[in-house]
Design a protein around this motif. Structure first.
Motif, PDB file in Angstrom:
ATOM      1  N   ARG A 208      -3.313  50.320 119.154  1.00  0.00           N
ATOM      2  CA  ARG A 208      -3.303  49.165 120.043  1.00  0.00           C
ATOM      3  C   ARG A 208      -2.354  48.233 119.596  1.00  0.00           C
ATOM      4  O   ARG A 208      -1.723  47.507 120.610  1.00  0.00           O
ATOM      5  N   ALA A 209      -2.262  47.935 118.192  1.00  0.00           N
ATOM      6  CA  ALA A 209      -1.531  46.721 117.667  1.00  0.00           C
ATOM      7  C   ALA A 209      -0.125  46.884 117.976  1.00  0.00           C
ATOM      8  O   ALA A 209       0.859  46.182 118.502  1.00  0.00           O
ATOM      9  N   LEU A 210       0.248  48.257 117.924  1.00  0.00           N
ATOM     10  CA  LEU A 210       1.886  48.342 117.790  1.00  0.00           C
ATOM     11  C   LEU A 210       2.311  49.151 118.926  1.00  0.00           C
ATOM     12  O   LEU A 210       3.723  49.382 118.843  1.00  0.00           O
ATOM     13  N   ALA A 211       1.644  49.452 120.011  1.00  0.00           N
ATOM     14  CA  ALA A 211       2.126  49.929 121.266  1.00  0.00           C
ATOM     15  C   ALA A 211       1.348  49.423 122.472  1.00  0.00           C
ATOM     16  O   ALA A 211       0.328  48.855 122.190  1.00  0.00           O
ATOM     17  N   GLN A 212       1.920  49.550 123.503  1.00  0.00           N
ATOM     18  CA  GLN A 212       1.449  49.034 124.631  1.00  0.00           C
ATOM     19  C   GLN A 212       0.811  50.336 125.562  1.00  0.00           C
ATOM     20  O   GLN A 212       1.359  51.681 125.359  1.00  0.00           O
ATOM     21  N   PRO A 213      -0.113  50.158 126.397  1.00  0.00           N
ATOM     22  CA  PRO A 213      -0.639  51.393 127.253  1.00  0.00           C
ATOM     23  C   PRO A 213       0.552  51.842 128.035  1.00  0.00           C
ATOM     24  O   PRO A 213       1.291  51.069 128.772  1.00  0.00           O
TER      25      PRO A 213
END
Lengths: 499, 499
Positions: A208-213
């Motif tokens: 969640r912290a390193l990528a976007q949906p």
């Protein structure tokens, strides 16, 4: 007024009858009379006055009041002061109606069964080979008890611990990266380390912290089902790259990163779950080169750090200077599921993002658990436990592999893993694994169907057999059950083919 | 070869000099000589042979070897057998380069400081009134120790617990809904209950399970900062509705749900954080009517269940038959931060969705913690602890409120909360809260700036004062510091106004 209340009346009459047998006094006699009136009446009907009942039954007012109180306590009548006593409204048993939720919730983003067999099946199966956890006998039970006992007596652990975790425990995880290595230090310190309540929650936070949906993430296929579920929960699109008993090829990783635009590559370089495969140093080096060139992150899930059998783990993050590797480790399997403690190590802005996500998600990890975990892994007994554990795992692996080769054929065993807790079996492509697993389960033998470790359709018929379960003495028996189930299915197919 | 290594040489020389003072023997003399050669040389330079040094210093070969070993241990020289001894390559200190992460990670979805003052400041402030947690003296310490000690001795807790939690602990949380209520039971059972590692992680799961990214969620304003952060993490758009010391108005909730299309309303009906406000039974009933009519969910965060002072909590879920209320509770504050255990209660398809999200996020909660938590809350001492706790909170609340009225004026205290751990203060609109909080902190008094509890700009100058901190005897002193800071600021503003 019979009808609606008919059933209730029957029950109440029986109770009244029963109590009249048990204490056939005048209070009970009046109670029974009143219950009959209630049963026959409707809500709001007035009951005879106390005075009328006193004269009808020739008893004292106290006796009448006692009877009335029994009915009031049962919720059957209610007294309105100055007005009289009335039949209560019947409690109506209504079924809940949750159907509005169907519209309110809408359809599901992910499929139904995201929880793997390894977690959802309980451990009471006679010959359990499905589990993801070593059985109790393989855990350092004395150390755990001792550590929990000590944590119970210490005061500061009861207080809220620091965000990010106990400094000593963070230092332990950081130092582990340099353990068993040459003089050169990785430079990783406790400042780069966040204590987490198990690596599953760390996985979610890292994704969640390193990528976007909507972003892509590259994963080995097959890989850990929990990582597949976590990526889907984070709204990521999984780009699978094949692996067998080796590492995925660097060219394939490079192409996957390029075509998908993914910045994340999730992998288990050491004794991967489920296959047990191990990247060689050369494979690791060329995959890391791709990661660096593509300005991407390798999320290194070192789940089997303590389960090396023929090889020891040197984490890949040890080679990383510029924060390309985010490292996950957990003690839940090797120390105890009750000491649900792990760590994530990262550097640069990535660390800061993960820390914020962890805080928002969990706030902090129990101080008592952190203290107990630190106590176990810094006890001199921990090292000797690991040595004994490795030998136990070796014997178990070799025993189970022996039975597999004997009863299922050498071609079924994909390879002999150098560490981890599992054997990865491949059957003939025609074998319906779901049916085979169900049939074996009905005979008391559990195993995990291979399809759960694939982000897409599996390219063959696989199952995972865990060799760290509670009954190694029954491995032979278990494999024989599988062999018999396979044979009977082949015979059946044979009959179908020759009408 | 001076230059690059000049600094290092200086340090090494000093160390050598120091050790020569401490033990002025011939080993040290040779060591000092060799260090000088290393400092002056380049990597790969050959050092004099042992034989040469033996003759130069007139010592035994052993003495020379001892000196060599000291330098080798320090990583300064290396011996290649059969060839000689050489100056080692200097460890080059390379700075890591994390700048590539800036592009790889992209900009942030949420702002930087999502972690509230209540969590990020530590508890060593002399007069700490910022915290969200009761101080240790208010916790049932004997019960906690005893429970952790017992958990350490029990075997089954070490094994992986059931998904969803220990049946007995789930039953405890379910039964609590009906505690202190009339005969009618809510019908809530352990089947509706999931054990969670604290209510923060439950919040995130509930938001994620019941809404999609981009959906709206209605929240009271002000409300718990952790809920605001969790909603943002789940990608939800927060629709705030105002509350003062009362509940929000039903008409306003209805309008917010209608215009935003939100299906979720997050609220703390009892002793809300930060205001301490309490919904009346009538307010609760009309808000629930709106929820039902709009086919929406009320997410009831019962954070202060055990902190009633003048009023006891009857959860709103008690009134709910059709699964409109999703209920959250935690023991982290009232039992102990080290027993990080709570529960979420829901019914219908919503429960199933939340359970899947919990499993994917955390797998399970430590069995030892669950056993210890159950042990505490089922101990007869727990009830008497709660009675004593309530009296302590009453005295603390009244004492702090008294000082606030005396030194800051009655208008500053928004209202006297009937429960919870906090007073909610409102200053004149001109007061710069951030500066006031910083000034007080510099004088050893901590408090939490009100803005953190607003999803948007706060409509005034608020701070939260916690009355459950470690030093109730210094409440007066603390409030005097706040009053002095306010006065000096007013004087300063006055001077500015009259030049």
């Amino acid at each position: 007024m019979p009808g609606a209340g008919a059933d209730t009346t029957g029950v109440e009459e029986s109770i009244a009858l029963l109590s009249s047998f048990m204490s056939n006094d005048s209070t009970t006699e009046i109670e029974r009379h009143l219950r009959a009136l209630v049963a026959a009446g409707a809500a709001g009907d007035r009951l005879p006055s106390t005075r009328a009942l006193v004269s009808q039954f020739a008893v004292s007012p106290l006796t009448v009041q006692n009877a009335m109180q029994r009915l009031a306590a049962a919720g059957l009548i209610e007294t309105r002061p100055g007005t009289g006593t009335f039949v209560s409204a019947r409690p109506t048993i209504t079924r809940s109606d949750f159907s509005w939720q169907t519209t309110a919730l809408g359809s599901m983003r992910t499929g139904h069964s995201v929880v793997g067999t390894a977690m959802s099946l309980d451990s009471t199966v006679p010959i359990a080979m499905h589990s993801a956890y070593p059985s109790e006998g393989l855990l350092p039970q004395r150390l755990i008890r001792q550590a929990l006992g000590r944590a119970a007596r210490r005061s500061p652990d009861i207080d809220r611990p620091l965000l990010g975790g106990m400094p000593e425990l963070r230092a332990y995880f950081a130092n582990e990266i340099d353990a068993n290595t040459a003089a050169r230090a990785s430079g990783i310190s406790s400042d780069d380390t966040i204590v987490v309540p198990g690596s599953q929650s760390a996985l979610i936070s890292v994704f969640r912290a390193l990528a976007q949906p909507g972003d892509a993430i590259v994963m080995e296929s097959p890989t850990y089902w929990g990582a597949i579920a976590a990526a889907r929960q984070a709204g990521l699109v999984i780009v699978p790259i094949a692996r067998g008993s080796q590492a995925p090829r660097a060219a394939e990783l490079d192409e996957a990163l390029e075509t998908s635009g993914a910045r994340l590559f999730y992998a288990q370089p050491h004794f991967a779950n489920p296959t047990g495969a191990l990247w060689t140093a050369a494979e690791a080096a060329s995959l890391l080169d791709v990661i660096r060139a593509r300005k991407a992150f390798l999320i290194e899930d070192d789940w089997a750090h303590d389960f090396g059998i023929d090889a020891q783990v040197r984490p890949l993050i040890w080679h990383d200077t510029d924060g390309h590797v985010v490292y996950l480790r957990s003690l839940s399997k090797s120390v105890s599921p009750s000491l649900r403690v792990g760590a994530v190590i990262a550097r640069g802005p990535a660390l800061a993002r993960i820390q914020v996500d962890r805080t928002v998600t969990d706030l902090y990890v129990s101080g008592s658990l952190q203290a107990a975990a630190l106590d176990v892994v810094t006890d001199p007994g921990w090292r000797s436990h690991l040595v004994r554990l490795r030998e136990s795992l070796r014997v178990r692996r070799d025993t189970l592999a022996g039975y597999v080769v004997e009863h299922l054929g050498a071609e079924t065993l994909t390879h002999l893993p150098k560490g981890g807790l599992n054997l990865w079996l491949r059957f003939d492509d025609g074998v319906d694994v779901a049916r085979l697993v169900a049939e074996c389960l009905s005979k008391g033998v559990s195993m995990a169907p291979g399809a759960e470790w694939y982000p897409a359709e599996p390219p063959g018929s696989f199952v995972r057999l865990n060799f760290s379960g509670p009954h190694p003495e029954r491995f032979g028996e278990g494999v024989e059950v599988i062999a018999a189930a396979l044979a009977s299915r082949r015979a059946l197919d044979g009959r179908k083919g020759t009408p």
